[in-house]
Design an enzyme around this catalytic site. Sequence first.
Site, short mmCIF file in Angstrom:
data_model
loop_
_atom_site.label_atom_id
_atom_site.label_comp_id
_atom_site.label_asym_id
_atom_site.label_seq_id
_atom_site.Cartn_x
_atom_site.Cartn_y
_atom_site.Cartn_z
N PHE A 119 0.86 -1.17 0.00
CA PHE A 119 0.00 0.00 0.00
C PHE A 119 0.90 1.23 0.00
CE2 PHE A 119 -4.58 0.75 1.41
CZ PHE A 119 -5.11 -0.27 0.65
N GLN A 240 -8.32 14.41 4.34
CA GLN A 240 -7.64 13.67 3.28
C GLN A 240 -8.46 13.59 1.99
OE1 GLN A 240 -6.74 9.18 3.54
NE2 GLN A 240 -4.74 10.17 3.53
N HIS A 242 -8.54 11.55 -1.37
CA HIS A 242 -7.98 10.32 -1.92
C HIS A 242 -7.77 10.53 -3.41
CE1 HIS A 242 -7.43 6.13 -2.95
NE2 HIS A 242 -7.49 5.79 -1.68
N LEU A 252 -14.94 5.41 -4.14
CA LEU A 252 -13.52 5.10 -4.00
C LEU A 252 -13.07 3.94 -4.88
CD1 LEU A 252 -10.94 5.69 -2.33
CD2 LEU A 252 -11.59 3.73 -0.94
N GLU A 255 -6.68 2.11 -2.96
CA GLU A 255 -5.25 2.09 -3.20
C GLU A 255 -4.76 0.68 -3.49
OE1 GLU A 255 -3.37 5.12 -0.71
OE2 GLU A 255 -2.12 3.49 0.04
N ARG A 286 -0.85 9.54 0.11
CA ARG A 286 -2.03 10.02 -0.62
C ARG A 286 -2.01 11.51 -0.93
NH1 ARG A 286 -6.58 6.38 2.44
NH2 ARG A 286 -5.98 4.47 1.36
N HIS A 353 -12.14 12.12 1.48
CA HIS A 353 -12.14 10.74 1.94
C HIS A 353 -12.12 10.56 3.45
CE1 HIS A 353 -11.43 6.47 1.69
NE2 HIS A 353 -10.21 6.55 2.19
N ARG A 398 -3.19 10.55 6.70
CA ARG A 398 -3.27 9.15 7.11
C ARG A 398 -2.73 8.24 6.01
NH1 ARG A 398 -6.97 4.85 6.21
NH2 ARG A 398 -8.43 6.15 5.06
C1 LIG Z 1 -14.80 3.86 0.77
C2 LIG Z 1 -13.84 3.78 1.92
C3 LIG Z 1 -12.83 2.84 1.91
C4 LIG Z 1 -11.93 2.74 2.97
N1 LIG Z 1 -10.95 1.79 2.94
C5 LIG Z 1 -10.10 1.69 3.98
C6 LIG Z 1 -9.10 0.67 4.00
O1 LIG Z 1 -8.98 -0.12 3.07
N2 LIG Z 1 -8.27 0.60 5.06
C7 LIG Z 1 -8.38 1.45 6.12
O2 LIG Z 1 -7.62 1.31 7.06
N3 LIG Z 1 -9.34 2.40 6.14
C8 LIG Z 1 -10.19 2.54 5.10
N4 LIG Z 1 -11.15 3.52 5.12
C9 LIG Z 1 -11.33 4.31 6.33
C10 LIG Z 1 -12.06 3.51 7.38
O3 LIG Z 1 -12.93 2.60 6.77
C11 LIG Z 1 -12.86 4.39 8.33
O4 LIG Z 1 -12.08 5.45 8.76
C12 LIG Z 1 -13.31 3.59 9.53
O5 LIG Z 1 -13.99 2.44 9.13
C13 LIG Z 1 -14.18 4.41 10.46
O6 LIG Z 1 -14.70 3.58 11.47
P1 LIG Z 1 -15.48 4.16 12.70
O7 LIG Z 1 -15.82 3.02 13.58
O8 LIG Z 1 -14.72 5.28 13.29
O9 LIG Z 1 -16.80 4.82 12.09
P2 LIG Z 1 -17.97 4.27 11.15
O10 LIG Z 1 -17.75 2.91 10.65
O11 LIG Z 1 -18.24 5.35 10.17
O12 LIG Z 1 -19.18 4.15 12.15
C14 LIG Z 1 -19.85 5.27 12.68
C15 LIG Z 1 -21.00 4.78 13.52
O13 LIG Z 1 -21.55 5.86 14.25
C16 LIG Z 1 -22.96 5.84 14.14
N5 LIG Z 1 -23.43 7.22 14.31
C17 LIG Z 1 -22.94 8.34 13.73
N6 LIG Z 1 -23.64 9.41 14.15
C18 LIG Z 1 -24.56 8.96 15.02
C19 LIG Z 1 -25.59 9.59 15.80
N7 LIG Z 1 -25.81 10.91 15.76
N8 LIG Z 1 -26.35 8.81 16.57
C20 LIG Z 1 -26.17 7.48 16.62
N9 LIG Z 1 -25.22 6.84 15.92
C21 LIG Z 1 -24.44 7.58 15.13
C22 LIG Z 1 -23.22 5.26 12.78
O14 LIG Z 1 -24.51 4.72 12.74
C23 LIG Z 1 -22.15 4.18 12.72
O15 LIG Z 1 -22.61 3.04 13.38
C24 LIG Z 1 -12.05 3.62 4.06
C25 LIG Z 1 -13.06 4.58 4.07
C26 LIG Z 1 -13.94 4.68 3.01
C27 LIG Z 1 -14.99 5.73 3.04
#
Ligand SMILES: Cc1cc2nc3c(=O)[nH]c(=O)nc-3n(C[C@H](O)[C@H](O)[C@H](O)COP(=O)(O)OP(=O)(O)OC[C@H]3O[C@@H](n4cnc5c(N)ncnc54)[C@H](O)[C@@H]3O)c2cc1C
Lengths: 590, 233
Positions: A119, A240, A242, A252, A255, A286, A353, A398
């Site tokens: 990566f 960021q 992407h 997306l 990568e 990135r 992103h 990141r």
């Molecule tokens: C398309 C894409 C591909 C990616 N690929 C990679 C990768 O290959 N490798 C990598 O390391 N990272 C990757 N990332 C980044 C990574 O996936 C995210 O940064 C990470 O998954 C975020 O996880 P999280 O648990 O912080 O939040 P999230 O998974 O976004 O979860 C947020 C949670 O909060 C809840 N929530 C939000 N607001 C409220 C509210 N007001 N009330 C109640 N619930 C709420 C939502 O319902 C959800 O359950 C990618 C991101 C994207 C967008």
Amino acid sequence: MTIPVRKFDTLVIGAGGGGLRAALQLAQAEANVAVVSKVFPTRSHTVAAQGGMNAALANVSPDNWHWHMYDTVKGGDFLGDQDAIEYMCRAAPRLVVELEHIGVPFSRLDNGKIYQRPFGGQSQNFGGEQAARTCAAADRTGHAILHALYQQNIRAKTHFFDEYFAIDLIRDNDGCILGALVLEIETGEPLIIQAKTTLIATGGAGQLFRTNTNARINTGDGMAMALRAGIPLQDMEFFQFHPTGIAGKGMLISEAVRGEGGYLVNGDGERFMERYAPNARDLASRDVVSRAVATEIHEGRGCGPNKDYILLKVDHLGADVIRKRLPGIRDMVMTFLHIDPINQPIPIFPTAHYTMGGIPTNRFGQVVVPQQQGAEDIVPGLYAVGECACVSVHGANRLGGNSLLDIVVFGRAAGNHIIEYLKENRYGRTVVAQHSIDTALAHLARWDQRSQGVSNETVDGLRNELKAVMDHYCGVFRTEDVLRTGLDKVLKIEQRLQNVYLKDHSKIFNTARIEAFELENLVDLALATVASALARKESRGAHMRMDYPQRDDVKWLKHSLFFKGGQLDYKPVRMKPLTVEGFSPKPRVY
Amino acid sequence: MRFSIYRYNPEADAAPTMQTMELADADITPDMMLLDALRLLKAQDESFTFRHSCGEGVCGSDAVNINGRNGLACITPVVDLAQPITIRPLPGMPVIRDLVVDLSQFYHQYRAIKPYLVVHDPEPEVEYLQTPQQRDKLDGLYECVLCGCCSTACPSFWWNPDKFRGPAALLQAYRFIADSRDQATAERLDALEGPYRLFRCHTVMNCVDVCPKGLNPTKAIGQIKKIMLKHLI
Ligand SMILES: Cc1cc2nc3c(=O)[nH]c(=O)nc-3n(C[C@H](O)[C@H](O)[C@H](O)COP(=O)(O)OP(=O)(O)OC[C@H]3O[C@@H](n4cnc5c(N)ncnc54)[C@H](O)[C@@H]3O)c2cc1C
Ligand code: SF4
């Protein structure tokens, strides 16, 4: 109005990878946990992560956590806190194995071990040859991890509040956070979830921008809740972009495509990354690749009739590699572009992103705020992990594959810290301050107000404007003038938001009301982002100021803190790791 | 572009109605997805209610019935659809409002198959080894996004949503049976015995036809039946 109250040891707001990893730790320790999510857990945006998760397993290339740490510090342009980075990189191999043990269907090597791919920004031996450090389940790693974590939480009997929307945090008279006011979306009824400890894991705020890779639900609610509770947001200027979003749409293209051997070409058919990053080329970090793509297009070397995109070449990889390693990307490209990457290159353009900034925490996930004398205060009972938090392991940029790692490492760390906290505070604080409930309820009632005269402002209209403003005035390249105009425009939108009224005042599954709350949150975060960007007069990582093109370690090797109301403060970067020597800033070349 | 859309607001309507809604031709782009269209319709009438999130077919939120067939709005191109485009909630589930259905039964059946890896042996410090061939067996199973398109297109699930596990849950049951790391095959098979849980599947194959991820629950159900038979002998 009396509002029903439910009581738990811990309230976890958010059921993405961060929230679910913490909840699992807690449920297994038999703490009484409630997980609130505005969507059914497996619909959280972690599900969309494609490429994989970094850990120095050394299954494919020689590797160790210290090299991973170096790459992360350098990738973040030396703004990351090195104690947290050391902690994360050391924990990584163990956390990946743990995920494998709970069922994540990682892809495999012939010897049966977990498959790893190269990566961006990964090196062996502190800047040497390319490493292959990203553990992958084809190109559906986030899906695989999120589902496995949800499944294990089912097993551990975690208490889920699905489709509940958190409005605001509530606290006692001493400022200790005691849970949140939430809204049950199906019934429209409010509920107070009172808890000895509260963990915010609400994800990022990609919906700030029009062209983005994020889900519609990524509106940064938790960060905005923290701001309203008086907590500053850290490093919000670092957003960021992407390099490889689908041109014109934003979805997306991981990568992983470049990790598997894909590369970028401009309108002249030139493999231009060789000019920008002679060694790492297409796998530079990135920010570097995004700027290169934007520059090529800006200087007239784009592809297509309007020269407004760049091509990602993959057809040379062969059908087998694409089918086996990138099946999800292939599906997506066929669905949205009607071309098959097996025989055609993919048109791409940079897309918003990832939110590097967020709620400031230490490496235990505890939320910290500045104290008068320079030391930091812990907000008792409040934790934050994942994309909404800023530990900070990603610094100014990141590395791909480090966020899935971040969410599980710090989800687990926060879970463990909460378990200790609960032991020490068994009979903890129980009296929620009435004023805190009143403030939250007043906020809840905002969208019950009905329009007196005629106002043509709508949530949808204002949201579209906000996103367009952020695209134009707070994008990949920034200057004083552009940012200042952007700030004015966001401030006007903030004003105009006061004249927006809903027409739909029904209770049951009122999504118009939810979208209105989300827009308020986005406006707060837009202000934080633009104001922090305007103040930082240097270029570092994802924050590129054309008028201050150099990094300035003398004046700006520090984290910004934005408070609601617009005040800015700064705090030093933690340059001292836990056990090894720190990496001092040096010119960043790839 | 014309739409005929199922509208029901329990606070205001005695019964559901089909409402005609329209988008100007100028708003339609050739590569537009149905979700984009629904969002434009919601901009006209904010009370119009449906679930959606990722917009790229991976979260499974926006499953609806489109011209009589279940699918995800965000990956269904509008230009291919016959007008008026008729949109209804997923069939057979209680409707909460407009296109939003109550999926509790569906989730209950998913939880009931114990959808998690079970290993009884002590854990090694490294990953469990799995050959690429063993891992290949999980392809076509683990990718399920729990959208509900399949189970709510299945007549057996309509008649017995409380007893028949339904295609989505059974696909997941097989996902764990097929996993070389899982050590609970016997328990999993036992739990599917009886006339309803598994055996209500009459291979109507609607599930295969509608699955937006191209998965094949019928085949998975067939595999479970085969293993069960072997297990009995
Ligand atoms: C398309 C894409 C591909 C990616 N690929 C990679 C990768 O290959 N490798 C990598 O390391 N990272 C990757 N990332 C980044 C990574 O996936 C995210 O940064 C990470 O998954 C975020 O996880 P999280 O648990 O912080 O939040 P999230 O998974 O976004 O979860 C947020 C949670 O909060 C809840 N929530 C939000 N607001 C409220 C509210 N007001 N009330 C109640 N619930 C709420 C939502 O319902 C959800 O359950 C990618 C991101 C994207 C967008
Ligand atoms: S098997 Fe297919 S249709 Fe059924 S829930 Fe899973 S993804 Fe949806």
